[in-house]
Scaffold this active site. Structure first.
Site, PDB file in Angstrom:
ATOM      1  N   GLY A   1       0.795  -1.233   0.000  1.00  0.00           N
ATOM      2  CA  GLY A   1       0.000   0.000   0.000  1.00  0.00           C
ATOM      3  C   GLY A   1       0.823   1.277   0.000  1.00  0.00           C
ATOM      4  N   ASN A   2       1.955   1.280   0.735  1.00  0.00           N
ATOM      5  CA  ASN A   2       2.719   2.533   0.822  1.00  0.00           C
ATOM      6  C   ASN A   2       3.411   2.887  -0.490  1.00  0.00           C
ATOM      7  OD1 ASN A   2       4.509   0.423   1.161  1.00  0.00           O
ATOM      8  ND2 ASN A   2       5.965   1.676   2.297  1.00  0.00           N
TER       9      ASN A   2
ATOM     10  N   LYS B   1     -11.055  -9.800   3.248  1.00  0.00           N
ATOM     11  CA  LYS B   1     -10.112  -8.841   2.638  1.00  0.00           C
ATOM     12  C   LYS B   1     -10.618  -7.414   2.817  1.00  0.00           C
ATOM     13  CE  LYS B   1      -6.623  -7.816  -0.061  1.00  0.00           C
ATOM     14  NZ  LYS B   1      -5.309  -7.992   0.568  1.00  0.00           N
TER      15      LYS B   1
ATOM     16  N   LYS C   1      -2.778  -9.713  -3.292  1.00  0.00           N
ATOM     17  CA  LYS C   1      -1.719  -9.518  -4.296  1.00  0.00           C
ATOM     18  C   LYS C   1      -0.444 -10.291  -3.954  1.00  0.00           C
ATOM     19  CE  LYS C   1       0.723  -6.234  -1.849  1.00  0.00           C
ATOM     20  NZ  LYS C   1      -0.072  -6.300  -0.643  1.00  0.00           N
TER      21      LYS C   1
ATOM     22  N   LYS D   1       1.961 -12.409   3.528  1.00  0.00           N
ATOM     23  CA  LYS D   1       3.285 -12.157   2.938  1.00  0.00           C
ATOM     24  C   LYS D   1       4.218 -13.318   3.258  1.00  0.00           C
ATOM     25  CE  LYS D   1       2.641  -7.238   3.482  1.00  0.00           C
ATOM     26  NZ  LYS D   1       1.905  -7.139   2.223  1.00  0.00           N
TER      27      LYS D   1
HETATM   28  N1  LIG Z   1       5.331 -10.052  12.655  1.00  0.00           N
HETATM   29  C1  LIG Z   1       5.340  -8.914  11.976  1.00  0.00           C
HETATM   30  N2  LIG Z   1       6.502  -8.401  11.522  1.00  0.00           N
HETATM   31  C2  LIG Z   1       6.520  -7.255  10.822  1.00  0.00           C
HETATM   32  N3  LIG Z   1       5.409  -6.522  10.529  1.00  0.00           N
HETATM   33  C3  LIG Z   1       4.224  -6.992  10.947  1.00  0.00           C
HETATM   34  C4  LIG Z   1       4.120  -8.205  11.681  1.00  0.00           C
HETATM   35  N4  LIG Z   1       2.812  -8.434  11.963  1.00  0.00           N
HETATM   36  C5  LIG Z   1       2.133  -7.414  11.441  1.00  0.00           C
HETATM   37  N5  LIG Z   1       2.956  -6.541  10.814  1.00  0.00           N
HETATM   38  C6  LIG Z   1       2.475  -5.342  10.129  1.00  0.00           C
HETATM   39  O1  LIG Z   1       2.184  -5.727   8.799  1.00  0.00           O
HETATM   40  C7  LIG Z   1       2.367  -4.559   7.981  1.00  0.00           C
HETATM   41  C8  LIG Z   1       2.415  -4.991   6.516  1.00  0.00           C
HETATM   42  O2  LIG Z   1       1.103  -5.383   6.134  1.00  0.00           O
HETATM   43  P1  LIG Z   1       0.177  -4.420   5.238  1.00  0.00           P
HETATM   44  O3  LIG Z   1       0.196  -3.017   5.790  1.00  0.00           O
HETATM   45  O4  LIG Z   1      -1.130  -5.089   5.072  1.00  0.00           O
HETATM   46  O5  LIG Z   1       1.007  -4.500   3.905  1.00  0.00           O
HETATM   47  P2  LIG Z   1       0.962  -3.834   2.470  1.00  0.00           P
HETATM   48  O6  LIG Z   1      -0.181  -2.856   2.399  1.00  0.00           O
HETATM   49  O7  LIG Z   1       2.315  -3.178   2.361  1.00  0.00           O
HETATM   50  O8  LIG Z   1       0.804  -4.974   1.530  1.00  0.00           O
HETATM   51  C9  LIG Z   1       3.633  -3.963   8.509  1.00  0.00           C
HETATM   52  O9  LIG Z   1       3.776  -2.614   8.151  1.00  0.00           O
HETATM   53  C10 LIG Z   1       3.454  -4.156  10.019  1.00  0.00           C
HETATM   54  O10 LIG Z   1       2.821  -3.024  10.582  1.00  0.00           O
HETATM   55  N1  LIG Z   2      -5.416  -6.886  -3.618  1.00  0.00           N
HETATM   56  C1  LIG Z   2      -4.623  -6.614  -2.548  1.00  0.00           C
HETATM   57  O1  LIG Z   2      -3.979  -7.494  -1.952  1.00  0.00           O
HETATM   58  O2  LIG Z   2      -4.636  -5.281  -2.141  1.00  0.00           O
HETATM   59  P1  LIG Z   2      -3.912  -4.652  -0.876  1.00  0.00           P
HETATM   60  O3  LIG Z   2      -2.479  -5.060  -0.942  1.00  0.00           O
HETATM   61  O4  LIG Z   2      -4.079  -3.163  -1.013  1.00  0.00           O
HETATM   62  O5  LIG Z   2      -4.602  -5.194   0.345  1.00  0.00           O
END
Ligand SMILES: Nc1ncnc2c1ncn2[C@@H]1O[C@H](COP(=O)(O)OP(=O)(O)O)[C@@H](O)[C@H]1O
Ligand SMILES: NC(=O)OP(=O)(O)O
Length: 313
Positions: free
Chosen positions: A11-12, A128, A213, A275
């Protein structure tokens, strides 16, 4: 020698609205072109949670305000729209960054459909999160007026949730492979791909879902026989005891250790868990394959073994 790398952008890398995205993609392009400049083949998948929610909201607002003129827009079409406009910004940012560095490689976005299974249990259990965060009052109103499922998201507010089935196969994989083998930079599987059911004959039917994704990027990396899956997010490394006083950042993980941590609940569902699961699946899919989870800005250092969490056999 360069590697074939599939990147999953979090997302970032995109921001959560149009002006934010215009700014964010410049930084994102710079980090990706660092890898291209170093001689790697790069394929980019990205998320779409905030964007697909925004599009879906706008489309249902139209229908509600003028039901005689507009009919409801399926979620699969909203995913397609999100792929289009995110891909538009990303491929232009990549093109500009490459040309600025004297790299004339072409860059394109492939509108990608991904097969899902109609019997996937995810259709009965939406998880989701999409769209913007809401207050409790806004969430209650959404549930009452539209019947959507809404959940509280880790103390950050409320979000609508939709079904997120696992990706089964990538419909346009041969086209993507052909472009990659001819040295084009490809954006594919945006938003996890447009979810489709493969029905009788040659017909593909859109599914009301948003695919994760990270799982779609993993499938893409396997099917392209990539060397490396890089998941770029908002943390430099994966941690155990995340956010607790005894938090420990991990530089290396084997699939077996990762599995133990998964079972111990170390990774939050809906954020770090998919992830790590995707990273493990890729590392296990064939000998020599490895995954990396790190910060967008650290992609180059990560591929050079200087930071991030590496998952490998
Ligand atoms: N065990 C962990 N180690 C590192 N980050 C974690 C963990 N559990 C949760 N997180 C959080 O998960 C976030 C990443 O997930 P998310 O924000 O959904 O990812 P993105 O939008 O980048 O795909 C990290 O920024 C962190 O805040
Ligand atoms: N489709 C999908 O995984 O979107 P985000 O990463 O924004 O959750």
């Amino acid at each position: 020698m360069g590697k074939r790398i599939v990147i999953a952008l979090g997302g970032n890398a995109l921001g959560s609205n149009l002006p934010e995205q215009m700014v964010a993609v410049k930084k994102t392009a710079s980090a990706i072109v660092d890898l291209i400049e170093a001689g790697n083949e790069v394929v980019i998948a990205h998320g779409n949670g905030p964007q697909v929610g925004m599009i879906q909201n706008a489309m249902s607002e139209l229908t509600r305000s003028n039901p005689e003129k507009y009919i409801p827009c399926p979620l699969s079409v909203c995913v397609a729209m999100s792929q289009g406009y995110i891909g538009y910004d990303l491929q232009n940012a990549l093109r500009e960054e490459m040309l600025d560095r004297g790299i004339t490689t072409g860059c394109t976005t492939i509108l990608t459909q991904v097969e899902v299974d109609a019997h996937d249990p995810a259709f009965k259990n939406p998880t989701k999160p999409i769209g913007a965060f809401m207050t409790k009052e806004e969430a209650d109103k959404m549930v009452a007026e539209q019947g959507y499922k809404v959940v509280e998201d880790a103390g950050r507010g409320y979000r609508r949730v939709v079904a997120s089935p696992k990706p089964q196969s990538i419909i346009e994989i041969d086209t993507i492979r052909s472009l990659v083998e001819n040295d084009y930079v490809v954006v594919a599987c945006g938003g996890g791909g447009i979810p489709v059911f493969v029905t009788e004959g040659h017909h593909l039917k859109g599914a009301a879902a948003v695919i994760d994704k990270d799982f779609a990027a993993e499938k893409l990396a396997e099917q392209l026989n990539a060397d490396c899956l890089i998941i770029l997010t908002a943390v430099e490394k994966v941690a155990v005891h995340f956010g607790k006083p005894d938090q420990e950042w991990l530089s290396e993980l084997t699939p077996e250790t990762a599995q133990k941590y998964i079972e111990a609940g170390e990774f939050a569902p809906g954020s770090m868990l998919p992830k790590v699961q995707a990273a493990v699946a890729f590392a296990q899919s064939a000998p020599g394959r490895e995954s990396l989870i790190t910060l967008l800005e650290k992609a180059k250092d990560g591929i050079n073994g200087l930071t991030g969490t590496r998952i490998h056999q």
